[in-house]
Design an enzyme around this catalytic site. Structure first.
Site: not given
Length: 273
Positions: A12-13, A44-45, A75-77, A154, A186-188
């Site tokens: 992931d980013s 990354y977004g 990571c979705n992006t 975060e 988004c994975t967050h």
């Protein structure tokens, strides 16, 4: 024949992909994982497709040196921008987080109105809309970029008045449209699922691509004869974590969401790959 006991590579980013790693641990407890978080270059977004693709290819090459048996682009992006190019460069089974979530959303909606929240890059790519419309051409897909969610998550502000207020502003437009399904793109975002759910209301189905990706990965590995059926022994180095910067912050965050006692995260120079 690939080694069933080889680890799964997950990247992931930054920190969000840990929600995907957590789901893999839950659903496939016998599997080993090598996780890479690109903490030096997050997010990354807001980056271009070319930059995200370059970063993703570097990480893929690093994971290949760890002799992984499959790669999860958590990571979705990166899934939106880089997955197809990466797949063309390796024979390893590879899965992104976008398609599994899109499939479930297309099946779940009753009124055909589906919302997607994600980074600016994911929303700009239109990839969720493309996948959903392949399955349900009549669907109306509305994307909303929520760039402040990542830093809030975060900072550990998962249940905080500030996050509540920002979420209300982001989500009001989707409520007005009358969506009945919302993809946490988004994975967050699974870490603030309760906040999003309380604002959207019980009548809106929330789709968590982290959960769906782990589920699809299990089927993929099973279909290729790569699912590890041997129980891992205590003391085996099952989960290894690598980052491009800020290992201590990563370790603290990881231990707050993964209850397996992450003892270390090693910093590597990803630019060498």
């Amino acid at each position: 024949m690939k080694d069933k006991s080889a680890p799964i590579g997950v990247f992931d980013s930054g920190l969000g992909g840990l929600t995907v790693a957590r789901e893999i641990m839950r659903q496939m407890p016998n599997e080993k994982i090598v996780y890479f978080g690109d903490t030096a270059r997050v997010p990354y977004g807001n980056k271009s497709k070319e930059t995200v693709t370059r970063f993703s290819r570097q990480i893929m090459r690093f994971l290949q040196t760890q002799e992984v048996k499959a790669i999860v682009v958590a990571c979705n992006t990166a899934s939106a921008y880089a997955l197809e190019e990466m797949e063309s460069e390796t024979e390893l089974p590879m899965i992104g987080v976008v398609k599994p979530g899109a499939v479930v959303a297309a099946e779940a909606t009753a009124n055909g109105k589906i919302g997607v929240i994600g980074t600016e890059g994911t929303i700009r790519s239109g990839i969720y809309s493309r996948y959903i419309k392949e399955l349900n051409p009549e669907a109306e897909v509305v994307g909303r970029a929520c760039p402040l969610f990542v830093p809030l998550v975060e900072e550990g502000l998962w249940q905080d008045p500030v996050t509540d207020e920002i979420a209300k502003r982001y989500l009001s437009e989707l409520i007005d449209i009358g969506i009945d399904t919302l993809i946490l793109g988004c994975t967050h975002y699974p870490l603030i699922r309760s906040t999003v759910g309380s604002i959207m209301g019980q009548e809106v189905t929330l789709v968590n691509p982290a959960y769906e990706t782990a589920k699809e990965l299990k089927e993929l590995l099973k279909g290729q004869g790569l699912l590890n059926d041997a129980k891992t022994r205590l003391g085996d180095n099952c989960y290894r974590f690598f980052v491009s910067d800020a290992a201590e912050k990563f370790k603290g965050f990881a231990n707050s969401i993964i209850k397996y006692g992450i003892l270390s995260a090693k910093v590597i120079n990803i630019e060498e790959y």
